[in-house]
Design an enzyme around this catalytic site. Structure first.
Site, PDB file in Angstrom:
ATOM      1  N   CYS A 164      32.849  12.466  58.709  1.00 19.59           N
ATOM      2  CA  CYS A 164      32.805  14.030  58.761  1.00 19.59           C
ATOM      3  C   CYS A 164      32.317  14.635  57.624  1.00 19.59           C
ATOM      4  CB  CYS A 164      34.461  14.504  58.754  1.00 19.59           C
ATOM      5  SG  CYS A 164      35.324  13.522  60.097  1.00 19.59           S
ATOM      6  N   HIS A 303      37.234  22.901  55.379  1.00 24.28           N
ATOM      7  CA  HIS A 303      37.080  21.883  56.306  1.00 24.28           C
ATOM      8  C   HIS A 303      37.823  22.172  57.413  1.00 24.28           C
ATOM      9  CE1 HIS A 303      35.954  17.945  57.553  1.00 24.28           C
ATOM     10  NE2 HIS A 303      37.405  17.247  57.670  1.00 24.28           N
ATOM     11  N   GLU A 314      44.502  20.488  52.296  1.00 18.39           N
ATOM     12  CA  GLU A 314      43.207  21.418  51.792  1.00 18.39           C
ATOM     13  C   GLU A 314      43.790  22.586  51.113  1.00 18.39           C
ATOM     14  OE1 GLU A 314      40.657  22.415  54.644  1.00 18.39           O
ATOM     15  OE2 GLU A 314      38.850  23.022  53.216  1.00 18.39           O
ATOM     16  N   LYS A 335      35.565  25.686  62.747  1.00 18.78           N
ATOM     17  CA  LYS A 335      36.034  24.855  63.945  1.00 18.78           C
ATOM     18  C   LYS A 335      36.781  25.103  64.873  1.00 18.78           C
ATOM     19  CE  LYS A 335      35.551  20.558  60.842  1.00 18.78           C
ATOM     20  NZ  LYS A 335      35.339  20.879  59.533  1.00 18.78           N
ATOM     21  N   HIS A 340      34.850  20.149  66.084  1.00 21.59           N
ATOM     22  CA  HIS A 340      34.462  19.249  64.933  1.00 21.59           C
ATOM     23  C   HIS A 340      33.289  18.624  65.137  1.00 21.59           C
ATOM     24  CE1 HIS A 340      35.018  16.823  61.632  1.00 21.59           C
ATOM     25  NE2 HIS A 340      36.092  16.704  61.354  1.00 21.59           N
ATOM     26  N   PHE A 400      37.146  10.994  56.733  1.00 23.99           N
ATOM     27  CA  PHE A 400      37.974   9.782  56.970  1.00 23.99           C
ATOM     28  C   PHE A 400      37.436   8.634  56.236  1.00 23.99           C
ATOM     29  CE2 PHE A 400      40.060   9.769  61.429  1.00 23.99           C
ATOM     30  CZ  PHE A 400      41.109  10.704  61.074  1.00 23.99           C
TER      31      PHE A 400
END
Lengths: 413, 83
Positions: A164, A303, A314, A335, A340, A400
């Site tokens: 990502c 994010h 976050e 998002k 995403h 990830f």
């Protein structure tokens, strides 16, 4: 980094689930429009989670036959948005020779549909052949190769695959290439087309996907809300044109913003669980790279995936980096609307941050029904906000695997 | 004009978004922007549509009608083999 060359953002291009065209895209975000819906395809009955943010049918009317035959959806999305970015920048190729042009593309996977079609033919239907161009359609650098042909770039043509964070890394590495003097012009961004049965099923098994909202599927992704349930997979592409500042000035380009800083830092902790430490390192390093104090930042495109732990980590990282100033940040998680976009997420959200700076209005975090008392920051809930004093913005992309990429942009001062 | 040619013209028009009037029998494929890689892909889809295999006896394919002639030849062979 006063000693190195400055980098201008001069063009934007977007193909997204909420609209095609960088301006339509941002208008849709400001209006709170969601591109998330219940997927309708021959396999969707077999999905436990049927949500996705699809771009729908692509307009390939400008594509010659060879390009249609030799491109997977992931490349078609990239070509469409890179083409817009170059047009939006006023065709900067005229001022920079091919040797001084580079292409930097983030992509998490490559041609997933081609891979799945091939497996279906071989394993499910017992056929002994797959499409002749399967290798070229599926390879993860196909999109970069096509953008390289489109922009006739003889310099580096690179693909970054860091889940990502890929799209943000591509833009950041392009910045570095221009700074070092390797090139003067970069077409950089991300692309992803992963709304395939196998990919959706794989994500379903991880239990990080949002459950479908009972009232309205479009409202299923709710970052920073106490009732958040997870992320929604999306597809699309976003590209920017980056130029050496002097090159852009000399050709009379319209400079949108300065790409001032970038950093990529690793968690080195866990495959999927995000780590405050890694995110803090990345944000601090990006600010230092930009030569900006944290108090200079007015807006963060977070994010913000809407997973329980992701949003919590976050938020902790933002508090650690920004201290008291964190309460003055307008933090948006877009998002909630475009989903995403995986390898394209960092690119499309950077474009949103650039647009926010240029127009001095930040998009909302939509469907934030119940502010999570554990988080407690200003997430620009449900309504866009004018910010006439906005000068600099940060865009976060955390992957990830533990790779954290952060971009910082500012208006020319 | 064979049915095969008509079907191929329709498929070319649909797959590559080409105007049907550009797809005359003697039209060189190269002038339509259909290169060798694209031709290989197109032949692959033809195999499915006509339930045939073209891979063995492929001559020079330069025009729209070359494809139709090849398909017809394979279809005839197949019919003869079955009857």
């Amino acid at each position: 980094m006063s000693s190195s060359r400055r980098v201008a953002v001069t063009g934007l291009g977007v193909v997204s689930p909420v609209g095609t065209g960088a301006d339509f895209f941002f208008d849709a975000l400001l209006a709170g429009k969601s591109g998330i819906q219940r997927l309708d395809s021959h396999y969707s009955e077999r999905l436990g989670v049927r949500l996705g943010a699809s771009v729908g049918k692509l307009d390939l009317s400008g594509f010659p036959p060879t390009l249609i035959a030799q491109t997977e959806r992931v490349s078609q999305l990239a070509i469409l948005s890179a083409r817009e970015a170059l047009q939006n920048a006023g065709l900067p190729q005229a001022a920079t020779p091919p040797e001084r042009r580079g292409v930097f593309v983030g992509c998490g996977f490559g041609g997933a549909q081609t891979v799945e079609d091939g497996y279906e033919a071989l394993f499910a239907r017992g056929q002994d052949r797959v499409r002749p161009l399967s290798v070229m359609l599926a390879m993860s650098n196909a999109a970069a190769a096509h953008v390289g042909m489109l922009s006739e770039a003889y310099g580096p043509c690179l693909t970054y695959s860091n889940a990502c964070a890929s799209g943000a890394i591509a833009i950041g590495e392009a910045l570095r290439s221009i700074r070092t003097g390797e090139i003067d012009l970069a077409v950089a961004g991300g692309t992803e087309a992963l709304l395939t049965f196998g990919v959706l099923k794989s994500w379903e098994m991880l239990h990080v996907l949002a459950t479908e909202d009972e009232r309205n599927p479009a409202e299923s992704c709710r970052p920073f809300s106490a009732d958040r349930t997870g992320l929604v997979l999306g597809e699309g592409a976003a590209f920017v044109v980056l130029e050496d500042w002097q090159t852009a000035k000399k050709r009379g380009a319209r400079i949108l913003v300065e790409l001032a800083g970038y950093a990529c830092r690793n968690d080195a902790k866990h495959l999927s669980r995000p780590d405050t430490g890694g995110q803090v390192r990345a944000m601090r390093a990006a600010l230092a790279d930009a030569g900006l104090a944290e108090t200079a930042i007015g807006h963060v495109n977070a994010h913000g995936t809407a997973t329980a732990i992701g949003d919590q980590v976050e938020t902790e990282a933002l508090r650690a980096v920004f201290g008291e100033h964190v309460n003055r940040l307008a933090i948006s998680a877009t998002k909630s609307m475009h989903g995403h976009l995986m390898g394209a997420a960092g690119a499309i959200e950077f474009v949103a941050a650039v647009q926010a700076l240029v127009r001095r209005i930040v998009p909302p975090t939509m469907f934030l029904r119940q502010p999570d008392p554990e988080l407690g920051l200003d997430f620009v809930a449900n309504e866009a906000r004018r910010m006439p004093e906005l000068r600099a913005a940060m865009s976060n992309a955390f992957a990830f695997g533990g790779t954290n990429a952060v971009l910082v942009a500012q208006l020319d001062s | 004009m064979s049915d095969t040619l008509k079907r191929i013209q329709t498929m070319l028009a649909e797959q590559y978004q080409l105007a049907p009037e550009r797809l005359g029998p003697d039209q060189p494929l190269a002038d339509l922007g259909i290169d060798s890689l694209t031709t290989i892909e197109f032949m692959f889809t033809l195999e499915d549509v006509f339930s045939i295999r073209l891979s063995e006896e492929r001559g020079a394919i330069e025009t729209v009608n070359d494809i139709a002639k090849l398909v017809d030849a394979v279809l005839q062979k197949k019919a003869a083999g079955i009857s």
